[in-house]
Design an enzyme around this catalytic site. Structure first.
Site, mmCIF file in Angstrom:
data_model
loop_
_atom_site.group_PDB
_atom_site.id
_atom_site.type_symbol
_atom_site.label_atom_id
_atom_site.label_comp_id
_atom_site.label_asym_id
_atom_site.label_seq_id
_atom_site.Cartn_x
_atom_site.Cartn_y
_atom_site.Cartn_z
ATOM 1 N N GLU A 189 0.858 -1.189 0.000
ATOM 2 C CA GLU A 189 0.000 0.000 0.000
ATOM 3 C C GLU A 189 0.893 1.238 0.000
ATOM 4 O O GLU A 189 1.750 1.380 0.879
ATOM 5 C CB GLU A 189 -0.867 0.048 1.260
ATOM 6 C CG GLU A 189 -1.946 -1.007 1.337
ATOM 7 C CD GLU A 189 -2.713 -0.924 2.656
ATOM 8 O OE1 GLU A 189 -3.941 -1.023 2.613
ATOM 9 O OE2 GLU A 189 -2.085 -0.745 3.720
ATOM 10 N N ASP A 202 -7.212 6.179 10.350
ATOM 11 C CA ASP A 202 -5.817 6.010 10.738
ATOM 12 C C ASP A 202 -5.549 6.453 12.163
ATOM 13 O O ASP A 202 -6.105 7.433 12.645
ATOM 14 C CB ASP A 202 -4.904 6.794 9.785
ATOM 15 C CG ASP A 202 -4.900 6.199 8.390
ATOM 16 O OD1 ASP A 202 -4.884 4.959 8.302
ATOM 17 O OD2 ASP A 202 -4.917 6.951 7.407
#
Length: 267
Positions: free
Chosen positions: A39, A50
């Site tokens: 990624e 996140d």
């Protein structure tokens, strides 16, 4: 380095963090370790999935002037290297948030991704019901859109996401944000079994995986281990070591990946 056996690894870096060059070397190190997927996160100012480690790295990259064009430049350079060096090149995935794609222009984003050797895209906040034709355009250009299955969703939702996700399905190991430790316990195994009952595609398990002990416990349970904060935290630590050569930097990331997965560094 060819890809390693199951479970496979999906690594993670932040484009432009701590610098363009360092993010390239970090990516190359993870690929050289034998990661099947990587990624490459395009920083976004409000990354709602996140945790602190990744959010801080994204903010620093943005503060240093990150632009989407730089992310594509990184991917293009990375793609050239891994296709040249590896018998089984790492599949490159752009991880970002839907607004960034929409703002750039969906078809323009997809076309540029394809030119840069991108295999797939993960947009954690992309609704499957209203994706502004992203999936149709991605399919046209042979780009996979990977969907996430989060805990506590209904069986019908699991089936729907499993059907629409291209080739693999990203399964979120627990509620919350990335980076916090995930407990490998009976509840997690039951969650994985529930997904497998309704999904025949390979499962990539992520959120809070940061040790070999966790990976070993999951060895026969999932197809792909996703490690994000594990790598970004280490990259943050290395950013203080200005004397590291590019080769040393790549080697340290390679060793860090292999330590997580229990792979022999000399393989």
């Amino acid at each position: 380095m060819s890809a390693q056996p199951k479970p496979q690894l999906m690594g993670h870096i932040i484009a432009g963090y701590p610098s363009f060059e360092s993010s390239l070397y970090a990516a190359l190190g993870i690929c050289q370790a034998g990661a099947s997927y990587l990624e490459v996160q395009f920083p976004f100012s409000d990354p709602n999935a996140d945790g602190r480690v990744i959010e801080e790295a994204c903010n620093k990259s943005i503060a240093q002037g990150f632009k989407v064009a730089q992310g594509f430049k990184l991917l293009h350079t990375l793609s050239q290297h891994i296709n040249q060096d590896n018998k089984q090149p790492t599949r490159l995935i752009i991880m970002t948030y839907a607004n960034l794609i929409f703002h750039y222009g969906i078809e323009a984003f997809i076309k540029e991704a394809k030119k840069c050797g991108v295999w797939g895209i993960i947009a954690p906040d992309l609704p499957i019901e209203s994706d502004e034709s992203l999936r149709i355009l991605a399919k046209k250009h042979h780009i996979r859109i990977i969907s996430l299955i989060a805990p506590k969703v209904s069986i019908s939702r699991i089936k729907k996401i499993a059907k629409i996700s291209d080739e693999i399905v990203y399964v979120v190991a627990r509620a919350g944000i990335t980076g916090e430790k995930t407990h490998i316990d009976k509840a997690l195994f039951e969650w994985i079994r529930l997904i497998q009952k309704h999904c025949k595609k390979p499962i990539a398990l992520g959120f809070g995986i940061n040790s070999y002990e966790q990976v070993a416990a999951l060895k026969d349970k999932v197809d792909i281990i996703v490690a994000g904060s594990y790598f970004v935290r280490f990259i943050s630590e290395l950013s203080t070591q200005s004397q590291l050569s590019p080769q040393d930097y790549m080697h340290k990331l390679q060793a860090h990946a292999q330590m997580l997965m229990g792979w022999d560094i000399n393989e």
